[in-house]
Design an enzyme around this catalytic site. Sequence first.
Site, mmCIF file in Angstrom:
data_model
loop_
_atom_site.group_PDB
_atom_site.id
_atom_site.type_symbol
_atom_site.label_atom_id
_atom_site.label_comp_id
_atom_site.label_asym_id
_atom_site.label_seq_id
_atom_site.Cartn_x
_atom_site.Cartn_y
_atom_site.Cartn_z
ATOM 1 N N HIS A 66 0.870 -1.221 0.021
ATOM 2 C CA HIS A 66 -0.083 -0.231 -0.034
ATOM 3 C C HIS A 66 1.029 1.405 0.074
ATOM 4 C CE1 HIS A 66 -3.901 2.170 1.711
ATOM 5 N NE2 HIS A 66 -2.622 2.848 1.830
ATOM 6 N N CYS B 8 -3.296 11.250 3.654
ATOM 7 C CA CYS B 8 -3.674 10.686 5.085
ATOM 8 C C CYS B 8 -3.995 12.014 5.679
ATOM 9 C CB CYS B 8 -2.837 9.774 5.618
ATOM 10 S SG CYS B 8 -3.330 9.463 7.363
#
Length: 298
Positions: free
Chosen positions: A206, A239
Amino acid sequence: MIPSQVSIVEVGPRDGLQNEKQALSAAQKLELIKLLSQTGLRRIEAGAFVSPKWVPQMANSDEVIKALNSEPDIHYSALTPNVKGMEAAIESGVKEVAVFGAASESFSQKNINCSISESLKRFEDIFELASKNNIKVRGYVSCVMGCPYEGDISPNAVSQVSKELIDMGCYEVSLGDTIGVGTPKATMLLLDDVLKEISVSKIAAHFHDTYGQALVNLYTALGYGVSTIDSAVAGLGGCPYAKGASGNVATEDVLYMLNGMDISTGVDMNKLLVASSYISNVLGRSPISKSANALLAE
Ligand code: HMG
Ligand code: MG
């Protein structure tokens, strides 16, 4: 050793949209997920049952997941940080959830407001509810190649948390280069360590693309036999608890590379470009994907 088949986990509707300034309506998210579901993608992360005060963009995950058509071949999933999130996930009918921990103490505190060991303790209750309700649990480990607060992270710290997640019952652990700082060398050092503890079939990559290293790191991981790759259509996102982190590697770029290597994925590029154009139009910009922009210009 390079796999002949790769499973792409599309995380755009969650990892991507959680960090876009413009919060999307449930209808817009559902349209994106519908278009992604028509591409041949079999795994789609559709939302997150997290605190709406922490991540407002995910506040309508409940509405989105309840309204998803239950396509038998497509596995939709959602993030769950704690029992409250897990209860909402069960209510929504989702068949797979993901717990998310970190290899960095500081990141754990900033992201989920507890230490690594407290997070694992919280996950125990999630596993119990998951097993009672026949729900699969995936695990994430963040900051596998660096932390925005602590800098370098040792591969061994990643291996230890990953192994705990597998021992607790995760069927797979996704290794998150949250801030995209890794290089091929760091990827090798990481996988040399992690694969001593965990079978490669249980590992996913990821990688965020902040420093333009995601594809070359994925190529490196393919060389180790990693055959599950997370990516986000149009390179959406980032994020919210990692300042400056850009989106995941774009699904279009991953697919272009895998197609060129004759690695099968079952995903249709033209259909993926439809989903990419849709979400890029909604957000009022071009896809953050060199392959998408080049192919759309042809
Ligand atoms: P907290 O403030 O410590 O929680 O947050 P709390 O238990 O003290 O509760 C505080 C309030 O939140 C209460 O509401 C709870 O009801 C509510 P109030 O009484 O103040 O009105 N609450 C919730 N509401 C909805 N859903 C829930 C929930 N839990 C509590 N599940 C918490 C702790 C974990 C909830 C918070 O820190 C949180 O939501 N964090 C999520 C952060 C996040 O989503 N980050 C992005 C995803 S991770 C990521 O992107 C990395 C990844 O992509 C991999 C990589 O790239 O590395 C996966
Ligand atoms: Mg991520």
